[in-house]
Design an enzyme around this catalytic site. Structure first.
Site, PDB file in Angstrom:
ATOM      1  N   CYS A  54      -8.164   4.995  -8.873  1.00  0.00           N
ATOM      2  CA  CYS A  54      -6.926   4.762  -8.109  1.00  0.00           C
ATOM      3  C   CYS A  54      -6.611   6.007  -7.297  1.00  0.00           C
ATOM      4  O   CYS A  54      -6.894   7.133  -7.720  1.00  0.00           O
ATOM      5  CB  CYS A  54      -5.771   4.430  -9.052  1.00  0.00           C
ATOM      6  SG  CYS A  54      -4.248   3.938  -8.184  1.00  0.00           S
TER       7      CYS A  54
ATOM      8  N   CYS B 280       0.469   7.619 -10.746  1.00  0.00           N
ATOM      9  CA  CYS B 280       1.692   7.195 -11.419  1.00  0.00           C
ATOM     10  C   CYS B 280       1.700   7.740 -12.848  1.00  0.00           C
ATOM     11  O   CYS B 280       0.776   7.483 -13.624  1.00  0.00           O
ATOM     12  CB  CYS B 280       1.803   5.674 -11.428  1.00  0.00           C
ATOM     13  SG  CYS B 280       1.790   4.957  -9.763  1.00  0.00           S
TER      14      CYS B 280
ATOM     15  N   CYS C 263       1.111   5.363 -15.939  1.00  0.00           N
ATOM     16  CA  CYS C 263       0.000   4.417 -15.898  1.00  0.00           C
ATOM     17  C   CYS C 263      -0.805   4.449 -17.187  1.00  0.00           C
ATOM     18  O   CYS C 263      -1.209   5.510 -17.658  1.00  0.00           O
ATOM     19  CB  CYS C 263      -0.901   4.722 -14.720  1.00  0.00           C
ATOM     20  SG  CYS C 263      -2.303   3.593 -14.564  1.00  0.00           S
TER      21      CYS C 263
END
Length: 332
Positions: free
Chosen positions: A63, A67, A70
């Site tokens: 990714c 975040c 996550c």
């Protein structure tokens, strides 16, 4: 250790964060008692295996966002070859799959979205699945992708945890300073979904940084078919614990805080809540994610028959809904 080829993560969530190179399953129980006494317990379990009605395929862990909460972290960059991925999808269709949801990681990151597009096209055109959906952070999506593959996609869900750019920066839902605005991408993709007739959905993870935010005005303006609201969840080895790549403890909110957020947004008719209680049917009963053997190695029924599943909870959390855009009767 599970095969690196096609891990099967037992889960009943349509989340955007679960397991890499994984087919994760949401299923319904197939009735029918086993008769006879000459088979082993394992054979009996296979005989009464569940049907993978809705499947989340997390084909990549990579990714471009970071975040902080996550729980699907990039522990490997492995992605199945296209034809092997198609074979797994075909096996699942033959076992009763009606809906496929592609996720990651960020699914548009691998091969600039073309790998994903080919799988979407295969599922709708060749397998003729009633519903094909994607969960993405939206940062890598181009209009050209809609022009090439949009007709084969039923639902596109974009993850958005805040309508304040500073909050997104704190959470990590950004590519860094000087890059495109996450919110600009969100509104742009909403417009493309309207133009290319793809149902638009929003996923939000509620945490310490956004729990007091009023998102009503923006959600009403964007008018998604569903607004999936998740409570921040800890998974050992992923976003919590000594070997985790994230430290999400500072993002965790209480059940009461989550309920207060839901109450504050009760006027939003498309809201679908996903509390930690409901999300724990990831087969993370031991506080971690435990994948089964690969469906490419042992078949679908053998791979799913040793998991725990609560059909009542699946239905309560809205797991079964109108998921084909042909049946949504949307005003494009």
């Amino acid at each position: 250790m599970a095969s690196p080829k096609l891990l099967l993560q037992l889960c009943i969530s349509s989340l955007h964060h679960i397991t890499a190179s994984v087919f994760s399953l949401v299923w319904r129980w197939t009735p029918g008692a086993f008769k006879g006494t000459d088979r082993t317990l394992e054979e009996r379990k296979v005989q009464n295996a569940t049907t993978p009605t809705s499947v989340n395929y997390h084909f990549t862990r990579k990714c471009n966002y970071k975040c902080g909460f996550c729980f699907h972290t990039a522990k490997t960059s492995f992605v199945l070859p296209l034809e092997e991925a198609k074979r797994g999808l075909r096996l699942l269709k033959e076992a009763g799959m009606e809906k496929i949801n592609f996720s990651g990681g960020e699914p548009f990151l691998h091969d600039k979205g073309d790998f994903l597009g080919r799988l979407v096209q295969y599922c709708k055109q060749d397998l003729q699945l009633p519903s094909v959906s994607i969960i993405s952070n939206g940062s890598m999506i181009k209009e050209k992708w809609f022009q090439t593959y949009g007709e084969h996609l039923d639902i596109l869900a974009i993850s958005c945890d805040s309508f304040d750019e500073a909050t997104n920066q704190l959470i990590g839902r950004t590519q860094g300073s000087g890059r495109k605005s996450h919110l600009d991408n969100l509104y742009r993709i909403r417009s493309w979904c309207q133009q290319y007739k793809v149902a638009f959905k929003i996923n939000s993870v509620i945490n310490t940084f956004n729990v007091d935010e009023d998102m009503t005005e923006h959600i009403v303006e964007l008018n998604p078919v569903r607004w999936k609201v998740f409570q921040c969840l800890l998974i050992d080895g992923e976003n919590a614990g000594e070997v985790a790549l994230r430290e999400a403890e500072r993002f965790v909110i209480s059940d009461q805080q989550f309920q207060e957020f839901l109450d504050a947004h009760s006027s939003v008719s498309c809201l679908v809540p996903e509390s930690n209680e409901k999300m724990r049917f990831l087969d993370c009963r031991e506080g971690r994610k435990d994948p089964s053997k690969s469906i490419l190695d042992v078949g679908v029924k053998n791979a799913i028959c040793f998991s725990g599943f609560d059909e009542k909870m699946f239905l309560e959390r809205g797991g079964k809904y109108v998921w084909s855009k042909a049946d949504m009767k949307l005003d494009w």
